[in-house]
Design an enzyme around this catalytic site. Sequence first.
Site, PDB file in Angstrom:
ATOM      1  N   ARG A  51       0.604   9.405  13.583  1.00 54.78           N
ATOM      2  CA  ARG A  51       0.566   7.963  13.347  1.00 54.78           C
ATOM      3  C   ARG A  51       0.309   7.859  11.846  1.00 54.78           C
ATOM      4  O   ARG A  51      -0.735   8.296  11.351  1.00 54.78           O
ATOM      5  CB  ARG A  51      -0.551   7.325  14.170  1.00 54.78           C
ATOM      6  CG  ARG A  51      -0.724   5.809  13.978  1.00 54.78           C
ATOM      7  CD  ARG A  51      -1.725   5.515  12.897  1.00 54.78           C
ATOM      8  NE  ARG A  51      -2.046   4.101  12.790  1.00 54.78           N
ATOM      9  CZ  ARG A  51      -2.776   3.588  11.814  1.00 54.78           C
ATOM     10  NH1 ARG A  51      -3.274   4.366  10.876  1.00 54.78           N
ATOM     11  NH2 ARG A  51      -3.024   2.309  11.768  1.00 54.78           N
TER      12      ARG A  51
ATOM     13  N   GLN B 296     -11.724   4.776  -1.728  1.00 60.29           N
ATOM     14  CA  GLN B 296     -10.497   5.393  -1.211  1.00 60.29           C
ATOM     15  C   GLN B 296      -9.405   5.364  -2.276  1.00 60.29           C
ATOM     16  O   GLN B 296      -8.480   4.547  -2.216  1.00 60.29           O
ATOM     17  CB  GLN B 296     -10.007   4.639   0.028  1.00 60.29           C
ATOM     18  CG  GLN B 296     -10.841   4.904   1.273  1.00 60.29           C
ATOM     19  CD  GLN B 296     -10.537   3.921   2.382  1.00 60.29           C
ATOM     20  OE1 GLN B 296     -10.317   2.730   2.121  1.00 60.29           O
ATOM     21  NE2 GLN B 296     -10.541   4.388   3.615  1.00 60.29           N
TER      22      GLN B 296
ATOM     23  N   ASN C 299      -1.781   7.699   2.081  1.00 63.87           N
ATOM     24  CA  ASN C 299      -1.976   6.743   0.989  1.00 63.87           C
ATOM     25  C   ASN C 299      -3.150   7.090   0.080  1.00 63.87           C
ATOM     26  O   ASN C 299      -3.098   6.867  -1.118  1.00 63.87           O
ATOM     27  CB  ASN C 299      -2.180   5.335   1.552  1.00 63.87           C
ATOM     28  CG  ASN C 299      -2.292   4.294   0.458  1.00 63.87           C
ATOM     29  OD1 ASN C 299      -1.328   4.021  -0.247  1.00 63.87           O
ATOM     30  ND2 ASN C 299      -3.498   3.755   0.263  1.00 63.87           N
ATOM     31  N   HIS C 300      -4.227   7.604   0.693  1.00 65.68           N
ATOM     32  CA  HIS C 300      -5.449   7.787  -0.097  1.00 65.68           C
ATOM     33  C   HIS C 300      -6.286   8.923   0.457  1.00 65.68           C
ATOM     34  O   HIS C 300      -6.040   9.403   1.561  1.00 65.68           O
ATOM     35  CB  HIS C 300      -6.270   6.495  -0.082  1.00 65.68           C
ATOM     36  CG  HIS C 300      -6.497   5.958   1.314  1.00 65.68           C
ATOM     37  ND1 HIS C 300      -5.663   5.022   1.881  1.00 65.68           N
ATOM     38  CD2 HIS C 300      -7.406   6.246   2.264  1.00 65.68           C
ATOM     39  CE1 HIS C 300      -6.073   4.745   3.113  1.00 65.68           C
ATOM     40  NE2 HIS C 300      -7.125   5.486   3.375  1.00 65.68           N
TER      41      HIS C 300
ATOM     42  N   ASP D 168      -6.090   5.832  -4.232  1.00 66.04           N
ATOM     43  CA  ASP D 168      -4.713   6.062  -3.768  1.00 66.04           C
ATOM     44  C   ASP D 168      -4.171   7.360  -4.352  1.00 66.04           C
ATOM     45  O   ASP D 168      -4.283   7.601  -5.559  1.00 66.04           O
ATOM     46  CB  ASP D 168      -3.793   4.909  -4.214  1.00 66.04           C
ATOM     47  CG  ASP D 168      -3.939   3.684  -3.334  1.00 66.04           C
ATOM     48  OD1 ASP D 168      -4.950   3.597  -2.602  1.00 66.04           O
ATOM     49  OD2 ASP D 168      -3.049   2.814  -3.382  1.00 66.04           O
TER      50      ASP D 168
ATOM     51  N   HIS E 185      -7.385  -0.873  16.793  1.00 65.21           N
ATOM     52  CA  HIS E 185      -8.753  -0.625  16.337  1.00 65.21           C
ATOM     53  C   HIS E 185      -9.137  -1.477  15.133  1.00 65.21           C
ATOM     54  O   HIS E 185     -10.273  -1.437  14.702  1.00 65.21           O
ATOM     55  CB  HIS E 185      -8.886   0.857  15.984  1.00 65.21           C
ATOM     56  CG  HIS E 185      -7.930   1.264  14.897  1.00 65.21           C
ATOM     57  ND1 HIS E 185      -6.566   1.330  15.100  1.00 65.21           N
ATOM     58  CD2 HIS E 185      -8.138   1.588  13.594  1.00 65.21           C
ATOM     59  CE1 HIS E 185      -5.983   1.685  13.962  1.00 65.21           C
ATOM     60  NE2 HIS E 185      -6.898   1.851  13.036  1.00 65.21           N
ATOM     61  N   ASP E 186      -8.190  -2.194  14.565  1.00 67.08           N
ATOM     62  CA  ASP E 186      -8.480  -3.033  13.402  1.00 67.08           C
ATOM     63  C   ASP E 186      -8.719  -4.478  13.841  1.00 67.08           C
ATOM     64  O   ASP E 186      -8.751  -4.777  15.031  1.00 67.08           O
ATOM     65  CB  ASP E 186      -7.318  -2.963  12.412  1.00 67.08           C
ATOM     66  CG  ASP E 186      -7.292  -1.624  11.681  1.00 67.08           C
ATOM     67  OD1 ASP E 186      -8.381  -1.087  11.410  1.00 67.08           O
ATOM     68  OD2 ASP E 186      -6.191  -1.124  11.395  1.00 67.08           O
TER      69      ASP E 186
ATOM     70  N   GLU F 104       2.499   2.717  10.677  1.00 67.15           N
ATOM     71  CA  GLU F 104       1.825   1.425  10.557  1.00 67.15           C
ATOM     72  C   GLU F 104       2.512   0.664   9.428  1.00 67.15           C
ATOM     73  O   GLU F 104       2.302   0.965   8.258  1.00 67.15           O
ATOM     74  CB  GLU F 104       0.339   1.630  10.224  1.00 67.15           C
ATOM     75  CG  GLU F 104      -0.413   0.319  10.191  1.00 67.15           C
ATOM     76  CD  GLU F 104      -1.741   0.373   9.428  1.00 67.15           C
ATOM     77  OE1 GLU F 104      -2.585  -0.490   9.678  1.00 67.15           O
ATOM     78  OE2 GLU F 104      -1.925   1.264   8.562  1.00 67.15           O
TER      79      GLU F 104
ATOM     80  N   ASP G 294     -15.130   4.429   5.975  1.00 72.02           N
ATOM     81  CA  ASP G 294     -14.075   3.618   6.590  1.00 72.02           C
ATOM     82  C   ASP G 294     -13.766   4.225   7.963  1.00 72.02           C
ATOM     83  O   ASP G 294     -12.606   4.455   8.304  1.00 72.02           O
ATOM     84  CB  ASP G 294     -12.828   3.562   5.689  1.00 72.02           C
ATOM     85  CG  ASP G 294     -11.739   2.651   6.267  1.00 72.02           C
ATOM     86  OD1 ASP G 294     -12.046   1.877   7.206  1.00 72.02           O
ATOM     87  OD2 ASP G 294     -10.588   2.730   5.798  1.00 72.02           O
TER      88      ASP G 294
ATOM     89  N   ASP H  59      -0.563   6.250   8.526  1.00 70.78           N
ATOM     90  CA  ASP H  59      -1.381   5.131   8.070  1.00 70.78           C
ATOM     91  C   ASP H  59      -0.739   4.435   6.866  1.00 70.78           C
ATOM     92  O   ASP H  59      -0.222   5.097   5.959  1.00 70.78           O
ATOM     93  CB  ASP H  59      -2.753   5.702   7.659  1.00 70.78           C
ATOM     94  CG  ASP H  59      -3.801   4.639   7.417  1.00 70.78           C
ATOM     95  OD1 ASP H  59      -4.141   3.930   8.371  1.00 70.78           O
ATOM     96  OD2 ASP H  59      -4.279   4.528   6.266  1.00 70.78           O
TER      97      ASP H  59
HETATM   98  C1  NOJ Z   1      -5.155   1.224   8.346  1.00 72.16           C
HETATM   99  C2  NOJ Z   1      -6.134   1.630   9.372  1.00 72.16           C
HETATM  100  O1  NOJ Z   1      -5.686   1.187  10.632  1.00 72.16           O
HETATM  101  C3  NOJ Z   1      -7.466   1.031   8.977  1.00 72.16           C
HETATM  102  O2  NOJ Z   1      -8.417   1.197   9.992  1.00 72.16           O
HETATM  103  C4  NOJ Z   1      -7.906   1.631   7.687  1.00 72.16           C
HETATM  104  O3  NOJ Z   1      -9.083   1.010   7.240  1.00 72.16           O
HETATM  105  C5  NOJ Z   1      -6.832   1.475   6.624  1.00 72.16           C
HETATM  106  N1  NOJ Z   1      -5.524   1.792   7.090  1.00 72.16           N
HETATM  107  C6  NOJ Z   1      -7.127   2.371   5.462  1.00 72.16           C
HETATM  108  O4  NOJ Z   1      -6.921   3.706   5.841  1.00 72.16           O
END
Ligand code: NOJ
Length: 561
Positions: free
Chosen positions: A203, A173, A107-108, A175, A319-320, A250, A65, A205
């Site tokens: 930052r 991934q 988170n993971h 949790d 970036h997403d 986020e 990822d 996540d």
């Molecule tokens: C949010 C991130 O911005 C993203 O790129 C990622 O795949 C997911 N969280 C999981 O970590």
Amino acid sequence: MRITDTSDLWWKNAVIYCLDVETYFDANGDGVGDFTGLAQRVDYLSELGVTCLWLMPFYPTPGKDDGYDVSDMYGVDPRLGDHGDVVELIRTAKDRGMRVIIDLIVNHTSDQHPWFKEARKSKDNPYRDYYVWRSDPPPDTSDQVVFPDKEDSIWEKDERTGEWYLHHFYRHQPDLNIANPKVQDAIASVMGFWLQLGVDGFRVDAVPFFLNDLGMSEHDKHDFSEPHAYLRALRQFLQRRSGDAILLGEVNVPFEDQVAFFGGRDGDELTMMFDFVGMQNIYLSMAREDARPLAQALRDRPLDQISPDSQYANFLRNHDELTLDKLTDAERQEVFAAFGPEPEMQLFGRGLKRRLPPMLGGDPRRLKMAYSLLFALPGTPVLFYGEEIGMGEDLDLPGRMAVRTPMQWTDEPGGGFSPAPASKLVAPVVTGGYGPEHVNVARSRHDPDSLLRHITLMAQRYRECPELGWGAFEVLDQPHHAVLAHRCTWDEASMVLLHNLGPEPVVVPLALEEDDGGTDLVDLLQEGRSRLDERGRVELPLDGYGYRWLRVMHPGDRRLP
Ligand code: NOJ
């Protein structure tokens, strides 16, 4: 106490720049960007006006990822350098007055993390409880997965022990069980480690995912009935270790739900949050050439319910995928039709995998207006690397990788990112009209009309105008739907900002509450000033896709015009 300096809460008028070390600048020529390379580009970033770097995950990872699958939270991916290189980068950045924040993934972990490898060995392994397990077959959770193209459940069966583990993202991934005090301590220790190395915050996540007891409550023996108590504890710990470090979260949730993540009026949870709702309404407004959805989103920010020290982070692109999940289906279709009509431009049914310049057909007027808006909106602007030169995407790359191509420095092969052959590059360089032959830093630096020069000017003016990051704002009434007129005021400082999202030139009539006479609106981007009449009225011409930054100057005002 009246002593407040804008440097006290540095994040309230920072210019944040997000990059991934592996795609930024390759110093050792192996085809992968590295910390040494990034350190060599710190002066470039400083000249651009960046005051805070956000480094995407640089930890050891199986890379399934793009680094958000971490196998060692204390480590450095050996392809990028080592701890010494990280420290050098941080030191160099600080020397140029720049702060550094890094991704913190609570988170993971990756399924290759030693904790998970242990946890899956047996039901009584001491690490079992670091993750969330259930023994009964899960119900249909296909509507809860984040990546619907790859997953259809948030539970995955682990064959060895015959139980299912929770994973909101990919199945690789798992949790973390954040309700477990041992996991909470482990996360704090990771934060403490990086803070000690000199970072200025994180930052964070996927905050709503780990703060949700969904999946956990029934399956976990720890009490997590007050998830926000954990976020408060995380913030307290951060601030004990570093008084001015931040948590930038986020949190893509509706405005009314955001209040809790800021910690309400106490402001004791996340320091900042990305304005996902505002961002999506910028695109809707640009698609419609009608500023009203954006104006409404700005008005809807729950500012009266959060601390004045809290802050929104504004962005046009990250970036997403460019998620449009907070728009209605019909609104999302409008944005798709305007900016990404082909199926290969869309992702997960909810977003776009494009960068902004191709979406706007490369129109320099619209692009400059969009970046003026980014810096003019109340809050703190965040740039994604390459935006400043107008990079495009590579639609042939899978999913979100389309916008994660190497930074384009020169027109050389490899875009000056790396001298390695194309086959060795960590990601392919964009080809075609947005490739490095046409879009690169070297060329932009020498072109007085470039987007790079424009964004540099915007960053400079933004820094000079603390009312944008700190001030109270209001949307000003005026008759043109295509125009956003807003005003930001902080102490004596006040600005009027105009943005025309449509192609037609207009004259914007404004009535400002200024009754002392002799007040001027001074243009901060070009020559010119306009005097308000005795009733505070003024008429301001605005080009199609035009933008104006106007400083409200009273007689005797000694701020720079
Ligand atoms: C949010 C991130 O911005 C993203 O790129 C990622 O795949 C997911 N969280 C999981 O970590």
